[in-house]
Design an enzyme around this catalytic site. Sequence first.
Site, PDB file in Angstrom:
ATOM      1  CG  ASP A  69      84.070 152.401 -11.587  1.00 27.99           C
ATOM      2  OD1 ASP A  69      83.912 151.049 -11.089  1.00 27.99           O
ATOM      3  OD2 ASP A  69      84.605 152.782 -12.573  1.00 27.99           O
ATOM      4  CE  LYS A 129      93.997 143.446  -0.001  1.00 29.85           C
ATOM      5  NZ  LYS A 129      95.480 143.644  -0.223  1.00 29.85           N
ATOM      6  CE1 TYR A 162      80.994 136.499 -16.460  1.00 26.16           C
ATOM      7  CE2 TYR A 162      80.425 134.276 -17.398  1.00 26.16           C
ATOM      8  CZ  TYR A 162      80.369 135.251 -16.408  1.00 26.16           C
ATOM      9  OH  TYR A 162      79.137 135.302 -15.702  1.00 26.16           O
ATOM     10  CE  LYS A 166      81.219 135.770 -13.026  1.00 28.06           C
ATOM     11  NZ  LYS A 166      81.026 136.665 -12.282  1.00 28.06           N
ATOM     12  CB  THR A 197      69.653 139.852 -15.445  1.00 32.37           C
ATOM     13  OG1 THR A 197      70.294 139.995 -16.630  1.00 32.37           O
ATOM     14  CG2 THR A 197      70.054 138.693 -14.571  1.00 32.37           C
TER      15      THR A 197
HETATM   16  N1  LIG Z   1      72.752 136.361 -16.219  1.00 38.32           N
HETATM   17  C1  LIG Z   1      73.059 135.306 -16.109  1.00 38.32           C
HETATM   18  O1  LIG Z   1      72.621 134.389 -16.824  1.00 38.32           O
HETATM   19  C2  LIG Z   1      74.539 135.180 -15.179  1.00 38.32           C
HETATM   20  C3  LIG Z   1      74.991 133.707 -15.124  1.00 38.32           C
HETATM   21  C4  LIG Z   1      76.009 133.526 -14.772  1.00 38.32           C
HETATM   22  C5  LIG Z   1      76.349 134.582 -13.683  1.00 38.32           C
HETATM   23  N2  LIG Z   1      76.009 135.742 -13.687  1.00 38.32           N
HETATM   24  C6  LIG Z   1      76.759 136.699 -13.002  1.00 38.32           C
HETATM   25  O2  LIG Z   1      75.774 137.630 -12.213  1.00 38.32           O
HETATM   26  C7  LIG Z   1      76.467 138.759 -12.187  1.00 38.32           C
HETATM   27  C8  LIG Z   1      75.262 139.909 -12.689  1.00 38.32           C
HETATM   28  O3  LIG Z   1      74.113 140.056 -12.233  1.00 38.32           O
HETATM   29  P1  LIG Z   1      73.141 141.158 -12.750  1.00 38.32           P
HETATM   30  O4  LIG Z   1      72.940 140.883 -14.225  1.00 38.32           O
HETATM   31  O5  LIG Z   1      71.946 141.111 -11.849  1.00 38.32           O
HETATM   32  O6  LIG Z   1      73.945 142.472 -12.587  1.00 38.32           O
HETATM   33  P2  LIG Z   1      74.071 143.950 -13.331  1.00 38.32           P
HETATM   34  O7  LIG Z   1      75.096 143.704 -14.368  1.00 38.32           O
HETATM   35  O8  LIG Z   1      72.621 144.113 -13.743  1.00 38.32           O
HETATM   36  O9  LIG Z   1      74.704 144.823 -12.360  1.00 38.32           O
HETATM   37  C9  LIG Z   1      73.987 145.034 -11.168  1.00 38.32           C
HETATM   38  C10 LIG Z   1      74.459 146.559 -10.716  1.00 38.32           C
HETATM   39  O10 LIG Z   1      75.737 146.835 -10.609  1.00 38.32           O
HETATM   40  C11 LIG Z   1      76.086 147.967 -10.773  1.00 38.32           C
HETATM   41  N3  LIG Z   1      77.509 148.163 -11.555  1.00 38.32           N
HETATM   42  C12 LIG Z   1      77.947 147.605 -12.635  1.00 38.32           C
HETATM   43  N4  LIG Z   1      79.377 147.992 -12.414  1.00 38.32           N
HETATM   44  C13 LIG Z   1      79.691 148.458 -11.502  1.00 38.32           C
HETATM   45  C14 LIG Z   1      80.877 149.109 -10.824  1.00 38.32           C
HETATM   46  N5  LIG Z   1      81.939 149.069 -11.429  1.00 38.32           N
HETATM   47  N6  LIG Z   1      80.805 149.626  -9.534  1.00 38.32           N
HETATM   48  C15 LIG Z   1      79.563 149.639  -8.915  1.00 38.32           C
HETATM   49  N7  LIG Z   1      78.465 149.168  -9.520  1.00 38.32           N
HETATM   50  C16 LIG Z   1      78.585 148.795 -10.642  1.00 38.32           C
HETATM   51  C17 LIG Z   1      74.970 148.383 -12.196  1.00 38.32           C
HETATM   52  O11 LIG Z   1      74.846 149.695 -12.366  1.00 38.32           O
HETATM   53  C18 LIG Z   1      73.747 147.641 -11.843  1.00 38.32           C
HETATM   54  O12 LIG Z   1      72.759 148.555 -11.080  1.00 38.32           O
HETATM   55  C19 LIG Z   1      77.586 138.830 -12.662  1.00 38.32           C
HETATM   56  O13 LIG Z   1      78.593 138.722 -11.697  1.00 38.32           O
HETATM   57  C20 LIG Z   1      77.563 137.921 -13.950  1.00 38.32           C
HETATM   58  O14 LIG Z   1      78.564 137.514 -14.205  1.00 38.32           O
HETATM   59  C21 LIG Z   1      74.945 136.087 -14.672  1.00 38.32           C
END
Ligand SMILES: NC(=O)c1ccc[n+]([C@@H]2O[C@H](COP(=O)([O-])OP(=O)(O)OC[C@H]3O[C@@H](n4cnc5c(N)ncnc54)[C@H](O)[C@@H]3O)[C@@H](O)[C@H]2O)c1
Length: 267
Positions: A69, A129, A162, A166, A197
């Site tokens: 995590d 880091k 958020y 970002k 997604t």
């Molecule tokens: N979907 C959109 O339209 C959009 C737009 C702009 C930015 N984003 C950014 O894209 C990213 C999300 O991408 P996604 O939807 O493919 O990812 P997701 O949320 O499906 O997560 C990807 C993986 O990360 C794992 N995960 C979650 N929390 C964790 C933790 N604390 N430690 C370790 N692993 C962890 C999950 O189990 C998952 O398998 C985010 O940073 C989001 O802010 C998304």
Amino acid sequence: MADESTLFGLRGKKALIVGGGQGMGEASARFLAHAGCDVALVDLEQERADRVAAIVTGIGPRAVTVVGDVLDDAQIPRIVAEAEEKLGGLDRMVSIVGAASWGSLLETTGDIWDQQMRLNLRYFFLMSKEVANAMIRRGTGGRIVGIASVDGQRASPMRGAYGAAKAGLISVVQTMAVEWAPHNISVNAIAPGHIVTPRLFDTPRRVEGYANSLIPLRRRGTTDDIGKAVLFLLSDLASYVNGTTLDVDGGLLSANLFPQGLPASNG
Ligand SMILES: NC(=O)c1ccc[n+]([C@@H]2O[C@H](COP(=O)([O-])OP(=O)(O)OC[C@H]3O[C@@H](n4cnc5c(N)ncnc54)[C@H](O)[C@@H]3O)[C@@H](O)[C@H]2O)c1
């Protein structure tokens, strides 16, 4: 000039994918694997990481998994050390984990604010880091990519905390790029627009209406659109790209120039 097999300069390189178990992380893993890069998939869930590892090894390169995590500060050194040990080094990182909470600023409590900073900014700083220190110890240099959002580049109504997190990520990426350049470490961000997604989906009708009225390319993005940008920024093709934010949004930010909506035709 490199031939096709060496164009990306990623053959035998080792990439850490933070949140590699689905969505953009999975797409990044696939594109990196096609360029010959070994990957370490960090995820909360072993099964998710295993599924993507099988896809990567099916393509060819090595894949290892690290369950952890990244929101828990104490686990970060262990996660990076485990990935480095299992892969035998670390040259690249892309950090995917993040999500938005919904609500106006007037409704946003201090706790929600802190949660958004932890989930979208704080861990990214600490992971980067840790990884940069590993790269510096090895003297190999490397490349790091963070996932920002178009919400970090303009007002973000109903997602203000958020957007602020970002925007912070974009800022810290610029500072990392400057401070770590002497170690031959490049750091960049990707700002996705609206991406379909596994976690975020919508009714087809709403998706279509939204895409047609706001996104110049008339579609929402796919996780592959993001995977391709990750591949570019982690590869030698981006050898002189440092400290930048690459919008991967189908032209959404540019369309802000049209407050009345997009023109009906391209004529
Ligand atoms: N979907 C959109 O339209 C959009 C737009 C702009 C930015 N984003 C950014 O894209 C990213 C999300 O991408 P996604 O939807 O493919 O990812 P997701 O949320 O499906 O997560 C990807 C993986 O990360 C794992 N995960 C979650 N929390 C964790 C933790 N604390 N430690 C370790 N692993 C962890 C999950 O189990 C998952 O398998 C985010 O940073 C989001 O802010 C998304």
